[in-house]
Design an enzyme around this catalytic site. Structure first.
Site, PDB file in Angstrom:
ATOM      1  N   ASP A  66       0.871  -1.182   0.000  1.00  0.00           N
ATOM      2  CA  ASP A  66       0.000   0.000   0.000  1.00  0.00           C
ATOM      3  C   ASP A  66       0.905   1.228   0.000  1.00  0.00           C
ATOM      4  O   ASP A  66       1.418   1.617   1.049  1.00  0.00           O
ATOM      5  CB  ASP A  66      -0.890   0.021   1.246  1.00  0.00           C
ATOM      6  CG  ASP A  66      -1.922  -1.091   1.252  1.00  0.00           C
ATOM      7  OD1 ASP A  66      -2.868  -1.010   0.455  1.00  0.00           O
ATOM      8  OD2 ASP A  66      -1.782  -2.025   2.063  1.00  0.00           O
ATOM      9  N   ARG A  74       3.762   2.730   3.039  1.00  0.00           N
ATOM     10  CA  ARG A  74       4.560   1.776   3.824  1.00  0.00           C
ATOM     11  C   ARG A  74       6.054   2.043   3.713  1.00  0.00           C
ATOM     12  O   ARG A  74       6.798   1.784   4.653  1.00  0.00           O
ATOM     13  CB  ARG A  74       4.273   0.339   3.383  1.00  0.00           C
ATOM     14  CG  ARG A  74       2.803  -0.021   3.275  1.00  0.00           C
ATOM     15  CD  ARG A  74       2.009   0.255   4.524  1.00  0.00           C
ATOM     16  NE  ARG A  74       0.638  -0.210   4.390  1.00  0.00           N
ATOM     17  CZ  ARG A  74      -0.362   0.168   5.157  1.00  0.00           C
ATOM     18  NH1 ARG A  74      -0.160   1.045   6.130  1.00  0.00           N
ATOM     19  NH2 ARG A  74      -1.580  -0.305   4.961  1.00  0.00           N
ATOM     20  N   ARG A 142      -7.521  10.177   1.798  1.00  0.00           N
ATOM     21  CA  ARG A 142      -7.064   9.171   0.837  1.00  0.00           C
ATOM     22  C   ARG A 142      -7.858   9.257  -0.466  1.00  0.00           C
ATOM     23  O   ARG A 142      -7.451   8.676  -1.480  1.00  0.00           O
ATOM     24  CB  ARG A 142      -7.197   7.771   1.428  1.00  0.00           C
ATOM     25  CG  ARG A 142      -6.367   7.550   2.680  1.00  0.00           C
ATOM     26  CD  ARG A 142      -6.763   6.270   3.393  1.00  0.00           C
ATOM     27  NE  ARG A 142      -6.476   5.101   2.567  1.00  0.00           N
ATOM     28  CZ  ARG A 142      -6.948   3.877   2.838  1.00  0.00           C
ATOM     29  NH1 ARG A 142      -7.753   3.683   3.890  1.00  0.00           N
ATOM     30  NH2 ARG A 142      -6.645   2.865   2.054  1.00  0.00           N
ATOM     31  N   LYS A 172      -9.346   0.283  -5.382  1.00  0.00           N
ATOM     32  CA  LYS A 172     -10.034  -0.058  -4.139  1.00  0.00           C
ATOM     33  C   LYS A 172     -10.921   1.115  -3.719  1.00  0.00           C
ATOM     34  O   LYS A 172     -10.688   2.244  -4.154  1.00  0.00           O
ATOM     35  CB  LYS A 172      -9.029  -0.438  -3.041  1.00  0.00           C
ATOM     36  CG  LYS A 172      -8.015   0.651  -2.692  1.00  0.00           C
ATOM     37  CD  LYS A 172      -6.943   0.113  -1.765  1.00  0.00           C
ATOM     38  CE  LYS A 172      -6.002   1.212  -1.321  1.00  0.00           C
ATOM     39  NZ  LYS A 172      -4.857   0.739  -0.547  1.00  0.00           N
ATOM     40  N   HIS A 173     -11.984   0.820  -2.939  1.00  0.00           N
ATOM     41  CA  HIS A 173     -12.415  -0.473  -2.418  1.00  0.00           C
ATOM     42  C   HIS A 173     -13.752  -0.761  -3.087  1.00  0.00           C
ATOM     43  O   HIS A 173     -14.765  -0.206  -2.694  1.00  0.00           O
ATOM     44  CB  HIS A 173     -12.567  -0.433  -0.916  1.00  0.00           C
ATOM     45  CG  HIS A 173     -11.332   0.005  -0.182  1.00  0.00           C
ATOM     46  ND1 HIS A 173     -11.004   1.328   0.005  1.00  0.00           N
ATOM     47  CD2 HIS A 173     -10.344  -0.710   0.402  1.00  0.00           C
ATOM     48  CE1 HIS A 173      -9.869   1.416   0.693  1.00  0.00           C
ATOM     49  NE2 HIS A 173      -9.446   0.206   0.946  1.00  0.00           N
ATOM     50  N   HIS A 185     -11.791  -1.740   9.587  1.00  0.00           N
ATOM     51  CA  HIS A 185     -10.757  -2.454  10.333  1.00  0.00           C
ATOM     52  C   HIS A 185     -11.277  -2.861  11.717  1.00  0.00           C
ATOM     53  O   HIS A 185     -10.804  -3.841  12.300  1.00  0.00           O
ATOM     54  CB  HIS A 185      -9.514  -1.573  10.517  1.00  0.00           C
ATOM     55  CG  HIS A 185      -8.803  -1.251   9.240  1.00  0.00           C
ATOM     56  ND1 HIS A 185      -9.162  -0.196   8.449  1.00  0.00           N
ATOM     57  CD2 HIS A 185      -7.754  -1.856   8.635  1.00  0.00           C
ATOM     58  CE1 HIS A 185      -8.356  -0.148   7.393  1.00  0.00           C
ATOM     59  NE2 HIS A 185      -7.505  -1.146   7.483  1.00  0.00           N
ATOM     60  N   ASP A 255     -10.357  -7.373   0.627  1.00  0.00           N
ATOM     61  CA  ASP A 255      -9.558  -6.596   1.570  1.00  0.00           C
ATOM     62  C   ASP A 255      -9.104  -7.589   2.641  1.00  0.00           C
ATOM     63  O   ASP A 255      -9.476  -8.767   2.636  1.00  0.00           O
ATOM     64  CB  ASP A 255     -10.401  -5.450   2.142  1.00  0.00           C
ATOM     65  CG  ASP A 255      -9.557  -4.297   2.680  1.00  0.00           C
ATOM     66  OD1 ASP A 255      -8.339  -4.481   2.885  1.00  0.00           O
ATOM     67  OD2 ASP A 255     -10.114  -3.204   2.899  1.00  0.00           O
TER      68      ASP A 255
END
Length: 339
Positions: A66, A74, A142, A172-173, A185, A255
Site C-alpha cells: 500500500d 509503507r 485518501r 479499491k475499495h 478495520h 480486503d
C-alpha cells in the site's frame, strides 16, 4: 491448473523465518504483501522480496504494497519520498485540471520507480472511493475528491502512471467505501443508500475504470443489494454489482481477511470470500495459525480466476528509471504552480 493457491499472504518481519519459508513452500500463495514492519534497509527489502519468490519457486510471484502517499505509505525516506495525499492531488486538479492529472500520473510514476527497484510489482492504488459528508475518516484524505468525475480523472492518471513504470494498480475499495460511517478495520459499516444513489455516485469511478487488471473489495454491507453480508462475502454484490453493473472482469481480491468487519473464524471467512466469487483471499499480518486456516480453504488458482491472474501479470512491463530526476522536478513544479 495453477502452481499457486488463491491467496496473498504477509510476513511477520524483515526476514522470513524458517517456518514461514516452509509454509509458503508447501502452501504456495499466489502473491505476497508488504507492510511497514517488513521495511528496513534497501538491501534487506530486496532480499525479503527475493526470498518470498524463492520460497514458492516463482520469479514472477507478485509482491504488493500500500503505497498511496499521505498516511498510507509503507515505504518512507530514505527508501522513498514522503508523498502528498490524494486530496492534495484533488486540490491541484480543482485549480488546474490538466496539471492535476499530470501530477497524479507523475506521482504514480515515481511510486513505480520507488517500488520496482526493490522488486515490488503491485501497488494497492488508486483509491476510487467517493466520500460523502460526515463519513468516517478511514478514507478521508485518501480520496481524490467528493465528486466521481474528479476521482475518475485522477484515478485513471494514477493507474496509467503505475503501469507505465511496470507496477500493477489495484483499485479499491470496490464497489465503494465512501459512505462508511465506521472503520471496517474495527467494525462492520452498513450503507443504507438506495441503489440509485449508489449507481450515480459510489459505483461510478469503478465502472469508468473497470478495465483495470485488479481490484480490492470493500468490507461494507450495502442494504440495497444484500442486507445480510458485506460486499466481500456477498455473492449478490460480487455477481450482480461488481461483475454485472460495474462490469469488472479483472482479478478480484478481498480486503484483509483479518479486519473486524468480517465475522467467523479464519477458515469461515476465507470460505465465504471465495464462495462469494472473489478470486483471492488477502491475509496481511503473517500470523501463522491464521494463515494456516486460510490455506486450508484456499483452492488451487484455476479456471476463470487463473485466467484473470495471468491476464494481470501480462500487463507488467520492465519499467524505466532513466527520467527519474526530471519526473521528480516536474512533480514538484505541479504543486508550486498552484500554490
Amino acid at each position: 491448473m495453477s502452481e499457486s493457491k488463491s491467496m496473498i499472504l504477509g510476513a511477520t518481519g524483515k526476514t522470513l523465518t524458517a517456518d514461514e519459508i516452509a509454509f509458503y513452500r508447501d502452501e504456495r500463495p499466489w502473491g505476497f504483501i508488504l507492510f511497514a514492519r517488513n521495511i528496513g534497509e534497501p538491501s534487506q527489502v530486496s532480499d525479503l522480496v527475493a526470498s518470498m519468490r524463492e520460497s514458492v519457486g516463482r520469479p514472477d510471484a507478485p509482491v504488493f504494497i500500500d503505497q498511496e502517499g499521505g498516511r498510507v505509505q509503507r515505504m518512507r525516506p530514505p527508501l522513498a519520498a514522503n508523498y502528498p495525499t490524494a486530496r492534495e492531488l484533488g486540490r491541484v486538479f480543482a485549480r488546474d485540471p490538466a496539471l492535476g492529472v499530470r501530477a497524479a500520473w507523475l506521482m504514480s510514476r515515481l511510486h513505480a520507480m520507488d517500488l520496482r527497484r526493490y522488486g515490488i510489482t503491485a501497488d494497492c492504488l488508486p483509491v476510487l472511493d467517493v466520500p460523502i459528508s460526515g463519513a468516517h475518516d478511514v478514507i478521508g484524505d485518501r480520496a481524490y475528491a467528493h465528486d466521481p468525475q474528479t476521482v475518475i480523472a485522477l484515478g485513471q492518471a494514477a493507474s496509467d502512471g503505475l503501469m507505465a513504470g511496470g507496477v500493477l494498480p489495484v483499485m479499491k475499495h470496490i464497489p465503494g467505501h465512501g459512505r462508511a460511517f465506521a472503520d471496517s478495520h474495527k467494525a462492520l459499516p452498513e450503507v443504507t443508500a438506495s441503489l440509485e444513489e449508489l449507481r450515480t455516485h459510489d459505483f461510478v469511478p469503478f465502472k469508468a475504470l473497470a478495465d483495470l487488471p485488479m481490484a480490492m473489495t470493500a468490507h461494507i454491507v450495502f442494504h440495497a443489494v444484500d442486507p445480510e453480508r458485506p460486499a466481500t462475502t456477498s455473492g449478490k454484490v460480487v455477481r450482480d454489482i461488481i461483475r454485472g453493473e460495474i462490469g469488472f472482469d479483472g482479478l478480484l481480491m478481498s480486503d484483509d481477511v483479518s479486519m473486524h468487519a468480517l465475522s467467523g473464524d479464519f477458515s469461515e471467512r476465507a470460505e465465504a470470500i471465495l464462495a462469494a466469487g472473489c478470486d483471492l483471499v488477502l491475509h496481511c499480518h503473517g500470523i501463522m495459525p491464521e494463515m494456516q486456516a486460510v490455506a486450508e480453504k484456499a483452492p488451487e488458482l484455476s479456471g476463470k480466476s487463473l485466467e484473470r491472474a495471468n491476464r494481470a501479470l501480462a500487463c507488467l512491463n520492465p519499467g524505466d528509471d532513466t527520467e527519474e530526476l526530471a519526473a521528480r522536478a516536474e512533480f514538484e513544479e505541479c504543486f508550486a504552480a498552484v500554490a
